[in-house]
Scaffold this active site. Sequence first.
Site, PDB file in Angstrom:
ATOM      1  N   GLY A  15       0.661  -1.181  -0.120  1.00 21.95           N
ATOM      2  CA  GLY A  15      -0.079   0.032   0.010  1.00 21.95           C
ATOM      3  C   GLY A  15       0.944   1.018   0.080  1.00 21.95           C
ATOM      4  N   GLY A  20      -0.586   1.949   7.412  1.00 20.32           N
ATOM      5  CA  GLY A  20      -0.824   1.002   7.763  1.00 20.32           C
ATOM      6  C   GLY A  20      -0.156   0.062   7.455  1.00 20.32           C
ATOM      7  CD  GLU A  89       9.507   1.555   5.177  1.00 19.68           C
ATOM      8  OE1 GLU A  89       9.551   1.433   4.355  1.00 19.68           O
ATOM      9  OE2 GLU A  89       9.348   1.889   5.798  1.00 19.68           O
ATOM     10  CG  PHE A 120       7.675   9.550  -5.935  1.00 20.39           C
ATOM     11  CD1 PHE A 120       7.336  11.502  -7.091  1.00 20.39           C
ATOM     12  CD2 PHE A 120       9.298   9.379  -5.861  1.00 20.39           C
ATOM     13  CE1 PHE A 120       8.465  11.723  -7.678  1.00 20.39           C
ATOM     14  CE2 PHE A 120       9.883  10.073  -6.583  1.00 20.39           C
ATOM     15  CZ  PHE A 120       9.594  11.220  -7.885  1.00 20.39           C
ATOM     16  CB  CYS A 145      -7.359  10.904  -0.508  1.00 18.38           C
ATOM     17  SG  CYS A 145      -6.413  12.425  -1.514  1.00 18.38           S
ATOM     18  CB  CYS A 148     -11.199  14.020  -2.044  1.00 22.61           C
ATOM     19  SG  CYS A 148     -10.685  12.389  -2.362  1.00 22.61           S
ATOM     20  CE1 TYR A 179       8.128  10.643  -1.361  1.00 20.69           C
ATOM     21  CE2 TYR A 179       9.690  10.742   0.979  1.00 20.69           C
ATOM     22  CZ  TYR A 179       9.755  11.076  -0.829  1.00 20.69           C
ATOM     23  OH  TYR A 179      10.361  11.411  -0.412  1.00 20.69           O
ATOM     24  CB  CYS A 183      -7.470   8.772  -3.771  1.00 15.75           C
ATOM     25  SG  CYS A 183      -8.385  10.952  -5.374  1.00 15.75           S
ATOM     26  CB  CYS A 186      -6.115  13.822  -4.696  1.00 18.52           C
ATOM     27  SG  CYS A 186      -8.025  13.988  -4.877  1.00 18.52           S
TER      28      CYS A 186
HETATM   29  P1  ADP Z   1       2.736   2.723   6.950  1.00 20.91           P
HETATM   30  O1  ADP Z   1       3.581   1.304   7.523  1.00 20.91           O
HETATM   31  O2  ADP Z   1       1.760   1.966   5.740  1.00 20.91           O
HETATM   32  O3  ADP Z   1       3.524   4.055   6.345  1.00 20.91           O
HETATM   33  P2  ADP Z   1       1.763   2.924   9.704  1.00 20.91           P
HETATM   34  O4  ADP Z   1       1.599   1.407   9.971  1.00 20.91           O
HETATM   35  O5  ADP Z   1       3.044   2.918   9.565  1.00 20.91           O
HETATM   36  O6  ADP Z   1       1.407   2.723   7.857  1.00 20.91           O
HETATM   37  O7  ADP Z   1       0.837   4.149   9.960  1.00 20.91           O
HETATM   38  C1  ADP Z   1      -0.239   4.170  10.073  1.00 20.91           C
HETATM   39  C2  ADP Z   1      -0.817   4.924  10.868  1.00 20.91           C
HETATM   40  O8  ADP Z   1      -0.302   6.058  10.208  1.00 20.91           O
HETATM   41  C3  ADP Z   1      -2.335   5.115  11.049  1.00 20.91           C
HETATM   42  O9  ADP Z   1      -2.888   4.233  12.140  1.00 20.91           O
HETATM   43  C4  ADP Z   1      -2.766   7.174  11.260  1.00 20.91           C
HETATM   44  O10 ADP Z   1      -2.787   6.837  12.660  1.00 20.91           O
HETATM   45  C5  ADP Z   1      -1.829   7.049  10.759  1.00 20.91           C
HETATM   46  N1  ADP Z   1      -2.281   8.311   9.796  1.00 20.91           N
HETATM   47  C6  ADP Z   1      -1.476   9.737   9.692  1.00 20.91           C
HETATM   48  N2  ADP Z   1      -1.902   9.841   8.080  1.00 20.91           N
HETATM   49  C7  ADP Z   1      -3.060   9.043   7.045  1.00 20.91           C
HETATM   50  C8  ADP Z   1      -3.308   9.224   6.523  1.00 20.91           C
HETATM   51  N3  ADP Z   1      -3.498   9.347   5.246  1.00 20.91           N
HETATM   52  N4  ADP Z   1      -4.958   7.775   5.730  1.00 20.91           N
HETATM   53  C9  ADP Z   1      -4.254   6.832   7.219  1.00 20.91           C
HETATM   54  N5  ADP Z   1      -3.682   7.444   7.722  1.00 20.91           N
HETATM   55  C10 ADP Z   1      -2.915   8.459   8.324  1.00 20.91           C
HETATM   56 ZN    ZN Z   2      -8.179  12.584  -3.199  1.00 17.37          ZN
END
Ligand code: ADP
Ligand code: ZN
Length: 191
Positions: A15, A20, A89, A120, A145, A148, A179, A183, A186
Amino acid sequence: MYRPIHHGYIEVVIGPMYSGKSEELIRRLKRAKIAKQNVVAFKPAIDNRYSDEDVVSHSGVRIKAIPIKSAKEIYDYIDENTEVVGIDEIQFFEDEVVDIAMELADRGIRVIAAGLDMDFRGEPFGPTPKLLAVAEFVDKLQAVCMVCGNPAHRTQRLINGKPAKYNDPIILVGATESYEARCRKCHVIIK
Ligand code: ADP
Ligand code: ZN
C-alpha cells in the site's frame, strides 16, 4: 482465510505510505509471539525513521527488528527453530530478497513482508512486484487521501509543499521534502 500452520509460505502487505503496513506487520508478528512461535523481524538499515532497532508505525506501535544492509544477512540471525520471519520496507532491498523469501518459505518458515508497491511516481517499486507474484497471500491496504478523504493507494511526494516533478532528484539539498497519501484523482506528477 485458511492458512496452513506447519508449512512455509509468503504473505505480503502493500500500500502507500500511511496505509498501515507497519501496523499490520507488527500485529501479525505480535500474534505469532503470543502463539509462542519463534519470530525474527528485519528492516533495511537505511530506515532509521524513528528507531534503529524497532519497526515503528506512524501511530507509534513498535516491535524489535534487526536492521540489515542486505537481505542475505537474514541467514545470520535464523536457525532451524525459526518459525516466522518479518521484513519491513521490502522495497529498499535488492531483488535477491525475493529468492531469499522463497528459500525461507520452502524451508517451512512463514515469511511476512510489508512495503511500498509503488514509488511516488506511481510506478512499481524495487522487488515488491516480484514478491507479490510469488506470494501465497497479498493484502493491499489503502490510506486516506489527504486532499479529498477518499481511499488512497498512491504516495504523493511534495517539495517545499508542491507536487514533485517526475525527474526531481531523490536527494534535494536545502529543500523541504514530504510525503502524503493520495487517491488516483488527487495524485499529481509533474512531467
Ligand atoms: P505505513 O507502514 O503504511 O506507512 P503505518 O502503519 O506506519 O503505515 O501508519 C499507519 C497510521 O498512520 C494510521 O493508523 C494512522 O494513525 C496514521 N495516519 C497518518 N496519516 C494517515 C492517512 N493519510 N491515512 C491513514 N492513516 C494515516
Ligand atoms: Zn483524493
